[in-house]
Motif scaffolding. Structure first.
Motif, PDB file in Angstrom:
ATOM      1  N   ASP A  45       0.909  -1.227  -0.141  1.00 20.52           N
ATOM      2  CA  ASP A  45       0.137  -0.093  -0.066  1.00 20.52           C
ATOM      3  C   ASP A  45       0.908   1.318  -0.178  1.00 20.52           C
ATOM      4  O   ASP A  45       0.664   2.268  -0.542  1.00 20.52           O
ATOM      5  CB  ASP A  45      -0.975   0.183   1.204  1.00 20.52           C
ATOM      6  CG  ASP A  45      -1.979  -0.949   1.113  1.00 20.52           C
ATOM      7  OD1 ASP A  45      -2.207  -1.484  -0.211  1.00 20.52           O
ATOM      8  OD2 ASP A  45      -2.565  -1.312   2.107  1.00 20.52           O
ATOM      9  N   ILE A  48       2.435   1.828  -3.365  1.00 18.11           N
ATOM     10  CA  ILE A  48       1.381   2.497  -4.419  1.00 18.11           C
ATOM     11  C   ILE A  48       1.236   3.914  -4.292  1.00 18.11           C
ATOM     12  O   ILE A  48       1.295   4.587  -5.234  1.00 18.11           O
ATOM     13  CB  ILE A  48       0.117   1.691  -4.309  1.00 18.11           C
ATOM     14  CG1 ILE A  48       0.203   0.176  -4.541  1.00 18.11           C
ATOM     15  CG2 ILE A  48      -1.064   2.427  -5.069  1.00 18.11           C
ATOM     16  CD1 ILE A  48      -1.056  -0.505  -4.216  1.00 18.11           C
ATOM     17  N   LYS A  73       0.885   2.586 -14.750  1.00 15.52           N
ATOM     18  CA  LYS A  73       0.132   2.057 -13.640  1.00 15.52           C
ATOM     19  C   LYS A  73      -0.638   0.829 -14.195  1.00 15.52           C
ATOM     20  O   LYS A  73      -0.736   0.065 -13.107  1.00 15.52           O
ATOM     21  CB  LYS A  73      -1.033   3.301 -12.984  1.00 15.52           C
ATOM     22  CG  LYS A  73       0.042   4.452 -12.132  1.00 15.52           C
ATOM     23  CD  LYS A  73      -1.095   5.107 -11.392  1.00 15.52           C
ATOM     24  CE  LYS A  73      -1.981   5.977 -12.497  1.00 15.52           C
ATOM     25  NZ  LYS A  73      -2.876   6.929 -11.590  1.00 15.52           N
TER      26      LYS A  73
END
Length: 264
Positions: A45, A48, A73
């Motif tokens: 997480d 990202i 992405k």
């Protein structure tokens, strides 16, 4: 099984930390389908979010368009499943914690999971490939492929060990260029490659000058910055690397600003 640059499509990154997430992002930007593996969902997480910030910076600096960032992405996959991560990987870059025992354990795991075609590389900063390669089960396909920062210091070191097949060196030099890096070939194994070896010599010399009371930290930095027109000196390097914490760092920062003719 020899691979050519056009055979590399799927990239696997082991470790979603500071360097792993950056290498993975650059691989995606360069057109590779990229899977980033970590044992921690939290680390994924964070990766990202950090990648999103890097992409915004690249767009702001006109190094990427918004469309290119979206395409990058779309090529990224994040997982905590080792079997899914290793599936059909052409190229593997490992960036797990700088611990020999841990790295050997990870390499034993993924050496068993990856297909025979996979090229194995480690992004270790100081460990030698010869200390790790046999754990993968395929030492002849193993090589150090060391990134410095990816987006700022865009250099990648290619450092084979004695058992690395020669064609892998050539392929990694070519791959480095495709990843927008300057590839540097290290002819024999050396702890710290080339740049890190030189950098530690510089930092060690600066430390000796201070220990011997030849100059203050500020003046040692000032001498380096003034003579080489650099934005920071060796002691600020230490701080930036997170290796030391100095109460006088604001003074160093002021010296740097003065050198750049910026208001303090």
């Amino acid at each position: 099984m020899k691979l050519k640059i056009e055979d590399i499509d799927k990239v696997l990154i082991l470790g979603a930390g500071t360097l792993g997430l950056r290498v993975g992002l650059q691989c995606a930007i360069s057109g590779f389908e990229t899977t980033i593996y970590d044992i921690s969902e939290k680390a994924l997480d964070t990766a990202i979010k950090t990648q999103a910030s890097i992409l915004k910076m690249l767009i702001r600096n006109e190094r990427l368009t918004e469309a290119q960032a979206e395409e990058a992405k779309g090529r990224l996959t994040f997982t905590t499943d080792p079997e899914a991560a290793a599936d059909d990987a052409d190229f593997l870059s490992e960036s797990v914690t700088e611990n020999l025992e841990l790295k050997r354990k990870v390499w034993a795991q993924f050496g068993a999971l990856c297909p025979d075609k996979t090229i194995f590389t480690t992004n270790t900063s100081y460990l030698l490939g010869s200390q790790i390669a046999d754990a993968s089960g395929r030492p002849e396909r193993f090589c150090n492929f060391h990134f410095h920062d990816v987006f700022y210091s865009n250099v990648v070191d290619v450092m084979p060990h004695a058992g690395t097949e020669a064609w892998i060196n050539d392929l990694l030099m070519e791959l480095g260029e495709k990843l927008w890096q300057t590839p540097v070939f290290v002819q024999k194994e050396n702890t710290g490659y080339i740049f890190n070896y030189m950098l530690m010599a510089l930092l060690g010399a600066a430390g000796s000058l201070r220990t011997l009371d030849i100059g203050s930290i500020e003046d040692i930095d000032r001498s380096w910055m003034g003579n080489f027109k650099m934005e920071m000196g060796p002691f600020e390097f230490w701080i930036q690397l997170g290796l030391i914490r100095l109460g006088i760092s604001p003074a160093i920062t002021q010296t740097r600003k003065a050198r750049l003719l910026l208001p303090c």
